[in-house]
Every structure is written in structure tokens, then in C-alpha cells.
Design a protein around this motif. Structure first.
Motif, PDB file in Angstrom:
ATOM      1  N   UNK A  14      10.346 -17.662  -4.090  1.00  0.00           N
ATOM      2  CA  UNK A  14      10.711 -18.022  -2.716  1.00  0.00           C
ATOM      3  C   UNK A  14       9.493 -18.467  -1.912  1.00  0.00           C
ATOM      4  N   UNK A  15       9.763 -19.088  -0.780  1.00  0.00           N
ATOM      5  CA  UNK A  15       8.687 -19.592   0.074  1.00  0.00           C
ATOM      6  C   UNK A  15       8.423 -18.692   1.277  1.00  0.00           C
ATOM      7  N   UNK A  16       9.131 -17.581   1.342  1.00  0.00           N
ATOM      8  CA  UNK A  16       8.999 -16.661   2.474  1.00  0.00           C
ATOM      9  C   UNK A  16       8.057 -15.509   2.137  1.00  0.00           C
ATOM     10  N   UNK A  17       7.488 -14.851   3.147  1.00  0.00           N
ATOM     11  CA  UNK A  17       6.685 -13.650   2.903  1.00  0.00           C
ATOM     12  C   UNK A  17       7.556 -12.567   2.263  1.00  0.00           C
ATOM     13  N   UNK A  18       7.006 -11.898   1.266  1.00  0.00           N
ATOM     14  CA  UNK A  18       7.731 -10.844   0.552  1.00  0.00           C
ATOM     15  C   UNK A  18       7.104  -9.488   0.879  1.00  0.00           C
ATOM     16  N   UNK A  19       7.959  -8.514   1.122  1.00  0.00           N
ATOM     17  CA  UNK A  19       7.539  -7.149   1.439  1.00  0.00           C
ATOM     18  C   UNK A  19       7.954  -6.248   0.274  1.00  0.00           C
ATOM     19  N   UNK A  20       7.014  -5.511  -0.266  1.00  0.00           N
ATOM     20  CA  UNK A  20       7.292  -4.653  -1.423  1.00  0.00           C
ATOM     21  C   UNK A  20       7.853  -3.307  -1.001  1.00  0.00           C
ATOM     22  N   UNK A  21       8.922  -2.886  -1.657  1.00  0.00           N
ATOM     23  CA  UNK A  21       9.510  -1.572  -1.395  1.00  0.00           C
ATOM     24  C   UNK A  21       9.841  -0.900  -2.719  1.00  0.00           C
ATOM     25  N   UNK A  22       9.614   0.405  -2.778  1.00  0.00           N
ATOM     26  CA  UNK A  22       9.935   1.152  -3.997  1.00  0.00           C
ATOM     27  C   UNK A  22       8.708   1.787  -4.607  1.00  0.00           C
ATOM     28  N   UNK A  23       8.502   3.083  -4.328  1.00  0.00           N
ATOM     29  CA  UNK A  23       7.391   3.813  -4.933  1.00  0.00           C
ATOM     30  C   UNK A  23       6.088   3.740  -4.171  1.00  0.00           C
ATOM     31  N   UNK A  24       6.055   2.991  -3.058  1.00  0.00           N
ATOM     32  CA  UNK A  24       4.809   2.876  -2.284  1.00  0.00           C
ATOM     33  C   UNK A  24       4.676   4.078  -1.352  1.00  0.00           C
ATOM     34  N   UNK A  25       3.605   4.827  -1.517  1.00  0.00           N
ATOM     35  CA  UNK A  25       3.419   6.051  -0.737  1.00  0.00           C
ATOM     36  C   UNK A  25       2.064   6.142  -0.053  1.00  0.00           C
ATOM     37  N   UNK A  26       1.101   5.310  -0.502  1.00  0.00           N
ATOM     38  CA  UNK A  26      -0.255   5.427   0.041  1.00  0.00           C
ATOM     39  C   UNK A  26      -1.000   4.102  -0.087  1.00  0.00           C
ATOM     40  N   UNK A  27      -2.311   4.145   0.161  1.00  0.00           N
ATOM     41  CA  UNK A  27      -3.121   2.938   0.111  1.00  0.00           C
ATOM     42  C   UNK A  27      -3.152   2.281  -1.248  1.00  0.00           C
ATOM     43  N   UNK A  28      -3.064   3.073  -2.299  1.00  0.00           N
ATOM     44  CA  UNK A  28      -3.051   2.499  -3.647  1.00  0.00           C
ATOM     45  C   UNK A  28      -1.824   1.621  -3.846  1.00  0.00           C
ATOM     46  N   UNK A  29      -0.689   2.070  -3.317  1.00  0.00           N
ATOM     47  CA  UNK A  29       0.532   1.278  -3.405  1.00  0.00           C
ATOM     48  C   UNK A  29       0.414  -0.016  -2.632  1.00  0.00           C
ATOM     49  N   UNK A  30      -0.255   0.030  -1.477  1.00  0.00           N
ATOM     50  CA  UNK A  30      -0.469  -1.180  -0.687  1.00  0.00           C
ATOM     51  C   UNK A  30      -1.347  -2.172  -1.438  1.00  0.00           C
ATOM     52  N   UNK A  31      -2.438  -1.685  -2.039  1.00  0.00           N
ATOM     53  CA  UNK A  31      -3.328  -2.566  -2.806  1.00  0.00           C
ATOM     54  C   UNK A  31      -2.560  -3.221  -3.947  1.00  0.00           C
ATOM     55  N   UNK A  32      -1.754  -2.427  -4.639  1.00  0.00           N
ATOM     56  CA  UNK A  32      -0.958  -2.967  -5.757  1.00  0.00           C
ATOM     57  C   UNK A  32       0.003  -4.036  -5.263  1.00  0.00           C
ATOM     58  N   UNK A  33       0.661  -3.773  -4.135  1.00  0.00           N
ATOM     59  CA  UNK A  33       1.621  -4.732  -3.573  1.00  0.00           C
ATOM     60  C   UNK A  33       0.926  -6.046  -3.220  1.00  0.00           C
ATOM     61  N   UNK A  34      -0.230  -5.950  -2.579  1.00  0.00           N
ATOM     62  CA  UNK A  34      -0.983  -7.146  -2.213  1.00  0.00           C
ATOM     63  C   UNK A  34      -1.428  -7.909  -3.455  1.00  0.00           C
ATOM     64  N   UNK A  35      -1.849  -7.170  -4.494  1.00  0.00           N
ATOM     65  CA  UNK A  35      -2.287  -7.809  -5.738  1.00  0.00           C
ATOM     66  C   UNK A  35      -1.143  -8.556  -6.413  1.00  0.00           C
ATOM     67  N   UNK A  36       0.079  -8.072  -6.238  1.00  0.00           N
ATOM     68  CA  UNK A  36       1.258  -8.699  -6.840  1.00  0.00           C
ATOM     69  C   UNK A  36       1.762  -9.883  -6.023  1.00  0.00           C
ATOM     70  N   UNK A  37       1.155 -10.111  -4.867  1.00  0.00           N
ATOM     71  CA  UNK A  37       1.547 -11.259  -4.053  1.00  0.00           C
ATOM     72  C   UNK A  37       2.359 -10.927  -2.822  1.00  0.00           C
ATOM     73  N   UNK A  38       2.716  -9.644  -2.652  1.00  0.00           N
ATOM     74  CA  UNK A  38       3.448  -9.244  -1.445  1.00  0.00           C
ATOM     75  C   UNK A  38       2.509  -9.321  -0.243  1.00  0.00           C
ATOM     76  N   UNK A  39       3.090  -9.476   0.934  1.00  0.00           N
ATOM     77  CA  UNK A  39       2.297  -9.546   2.158  1.00  0.00           C
ATOM     78  C   UNK A  39       2.382  -8.254   2.973  1.00  0.00           C
ATOM     79  N   UNK A  40       3.155  -7.302   2.469  1.00  0.00           N
ATOM     80  CA  UNK A  40       3.296  -6.044   3.175  1.00  0.00           C
ATOM     81  C   UNK A  40       4.110  -5.072   2.348  1.00  0.00           C
ATOM     82  N   UNK A  41       4.313  -3.868   2.889  1.00  0.00           N
ATOM     83  CA  UNK A  41       5.095  -2.846   2.191  1.00  0.00           C
ATOM     84  C   UNK A  41       6.119  -2.234   3.135  1.00  0.00           C
TER      85      UNK A  41
END
Length: 357
Positions: free
Chosen positions: A209-236
Motif C-alpha cells: 500500500x501507499x499509506x503509512x502503516x501502523x504495527x499492532x500485535x506484541x508491541x510492548x516496549x521500545x524494542x517493539x517500536x524499533x522492530x516495527x520501524x525496521x519492518x517499514x511501519x511508521x508507528x505502533x
């Protein structure tokens, strides 16, 4: 800075951190405003709310923050079932009612929130953000919301669902991995087909998709945010992490159960509501498992179990409560919202620094 991106700029928040709109009383005005005041986007879970309650909650949120916040709504459904199916399910539920000395009542009515009036209230109250679960609103509703300057967020559990959200005109998409607690947002096909883990789902949706993607599922702390950003998400988007906060309206027994749970403690069940949802396994989910084929569709099953869930909470009986939780309960904390968000931001910055060495 890592947190100044398409999501935070669009939402008008300091950080691209969204508190999930957990319905049923968890998202108190205090929790919602605390998240927004701490730099994230607090979200009022209004899926079950009558319009009068929604208006009062919005008034309370606005008293406690002048920063952006959101409201999450359920796309309405009109399922059908036969009277004998309802009677059969009521008989299966009777032993749980007797256990708590509840009256065995054969009367049954479905009380759904007035979706159109909810939308009207969100527009009239100029709520900054509106998100949707269990499907997509009509293009007309999306256009009306956006015309009023309201940002619209959709939910997807597969690439196909993400495409449909994009075609509908939403501003951004929450991609919900199978690790997420609470109800699955699936609206296309069987939910089993969309039980895709966050690590697999996010990059595929981001590429599609061409829209910003927000990651949800299993994110609980800063490590989850870093992983989400690394996967291309723009937020959690985080649900379970905020459920155990001191400002949360979740029952104390529910909070304690999550704080004491393990990664193997959850199950996906439709026994409580008629929709698959991830929560902690207990006597109710285990007992009802053998009757899965008889579960009625949402919101009928939800209405039939409502009294049981409510009384179980009153009696502090965690064995008959719907204890929604994601798959990372060991990472949950009993702190204030600002402490969680501050620690997340610190973890992200320290983690990114280590990676850049």
C-alpha cells in the motif's frame, strides 16, 4: 528524529504511539488523556457505547487534554440465527449463571450502539481522529469525516484487507498481527486465514500500500517500536501494554492476571463474543471449547454472555471473565502511562544508538 514521521505529523502527536481503542470500559477518559498528554494518541474504545455515554466521555477527555485523541468504532453487523440456536446456547451458559446465582432468564434482546449517531457525535464534537475495526465504513462516511478535518484509521489483518482500506480512502492503516490481544479485526474470509504474525504481516502490507502503516500485535516496549520501524511501519498501536496502566479502567483482577501470565497463557476464542479474540485461557474458554460449532455470531453471543462477564468481574472471578491479552504478557508493567512512554522513547533511542555503532 525517529519519531518525526508521517504518522506523528498526520496525527499531530509527538510520538507515533497509539493506544488501542479497547472497548468495554478499559479506555477511561483518564487513560486516553494521559496517553495524549504523554505524547502519544489516546483512543476511546466506543464500540459498545450508547451515544449519551460517548458524548459524556468525550467531554471528560477534553477536560483533561487539549492534545489530539481518537475514538474507535465497530463497523455494525446484522447477523441472523434461529430461535432454537439461541435457546441451545442459553442452556449451555446456564451452569455459569447458576454458579454466580444469576437469574436464568430466557428473554433476549440485542442492544447495539447506534453507529450513525456515533459518527454524528464524532463530527459534532470535532474529534481529531476516528479509527474503525471489524470492517470499513462507507466511502461517504470517510469523505464526511475527512471533510471535517478528522483523520481516519482503518484496521487490516491481511494485505487484501489493507488494499480495501486504502481504496476506501483512510489516511493510515493499522496492520494487526496475530499476537495482538482482544478481538481480531478480520473482516474478509475466515479469521484462521488471517492469523499472520506481525513480523510477516507488516513488511508485506508496507510493500503493498501507499499509506503509512501502523504495527499492532506484541508491541510492548521500545524494542517493539524499533522492530516495527525496521519492518517499514511508521508507528505502533499498543493495547495490552496500556491495559495494565494505573490509569486503565480494566478490572484489577484482569490487570493482575496479565501481569502474572506467561507467553503460553493465551488462547483465541469466540466463546465470549462470537468473534475470535485473544485472551488468557480460563475455565470458561476451556469448558466452551468443545461447543465451538454452536457459538452464535457477534453480537448475539456477546449479548448472551454479557451478564456472566459482568458478574464475574463483580465477584473477582477471573475464571469466567474475558481476560483479553496479547502474547507478550511477561513484558507488561504496573506503572503510569507517562512512565511507560518515557521508558519506550529511552529504549528506542538507546537501541538505535547501539545499532548505529
Amino acid at each position: 528524529m525517529w519519531y518525526q514521521n508521517d504518522v506523528s505529523k498526520c496525527l499531530g502527536t509527538k510520538y507515533p504511539i497509539i493506544q488501542a481503542g479497547m472497548a468495554g470500559g478499559v479506555t477511561t477518559p483518564r487513560l486516553v488523556s494521559s496517553v495524549s498528554n504523554s505524547g502519544g494518541l489516546g483512543t476511546l474504545g466506543a464500540g459498545y457505547m450508547p451515544v449519551a455515554d460517548l458524548k459524556e466521555a468525550l467531554k471528560q477527555v477534553k477536560k483533561q487534554t487539549d492534545l489530539p485523541f481518537g475514538v474507535n468504532l465497530f463497523i455494525p453487523e446484522k447477523p441472523e440465527c434461529r430461535e432454537e440456536q439461541v435457546n441451545s446456547m442459553q442452556k449451555l451458559l446456564d451452569p455459569f449463571k447458576k454458579e454466580m446465582n444469576l437469574l436464568i432468564d430466557s428473554q433476549f434482546t440485542i442492544n447495539q450502539a447506534d453507529f450513525e449517531k456515533q459518527i454524528e457525535s464524532i463530527i459534532n464534537e470535532r474529534v481529531p481522529v476516528c479509527s474503525f475495526t471489524f470492517g470499513i465504513p462507507s466511502k461517504e462516511i470517510v469523505k464526511e469525516l475527512k471533510k471535517e478535518g478528522i483523520k481516519v484509521i482503518g484496521t487490516a489483518t491481511s494485505v487484501k484487507e489493507a488494499f480495501i482500506n486504502q481504496e476506501c480512502g483512510v489516511d493510515m492503516i493499522v496492520a494487526q498481527g496475530s499476537e495482538a490481544g482482544g478481538h481480531r479485526g478480520t473482516f474478509l474470509g475466515a479469521y484462521e486465514e488471517s492469523m499472520i504474525g506481525t513480523f510477516s504481516l507488516i513488511p508485506q502490507v508496507v510493500d503493498a500500500v501507499k499509506l503509512p502503516v501502523i504495527a499492532a500485535g506484541g508491541v510492548m516496549d521500545g524494542r517493539g517500536m524499533i522492530a516495527a520501524l525496521a519492518l517499514g511501519a511508521k508507528g505502533v498501536q499498543m493495547g495490552t501494554a496500556f491495559l495494565t496502566m494505573k490509569e486503565s479502567g480494566a478490572n484489577a483482577i484482569h490487570k493482575r492476571a496479565i501481569l502474572e501470565a506467561e507467553e503460553t497463557s493465551t488462547t483465541v476464542t469466540s466463546a465470549f463474543s462470537g468473534k475470535p479474540a485473544r485472551g488468557l485461557s480460563n475455565t470458561f474458554t476451556r469448558t466452551m471449547k468443545e461447543y465451538e460449532s454452536q457459538f452464535l455470531p457477534y453480537p448475539i453471543q456477546n449479548e448472551l454472555t454479557k451478564e456472566i462477564r459482568k458478574e464475574a468481574g463483580n465477584l473477582h472471578n477471573k475464571e469466567l471473565m474475558s481476560l483479553w491479552s496479547g502474547q507478550s504478557p511477561r513484558l507488561s508493567k504496573d506503572v503510569y502511562v507517562h512512565e511507560l512512554i518515557d521508558s519506550m522513547v529511552k529504549e528506542v533511542e538507546e537501541g538505535l544508538h547501539k545499532l548505529h555503532r
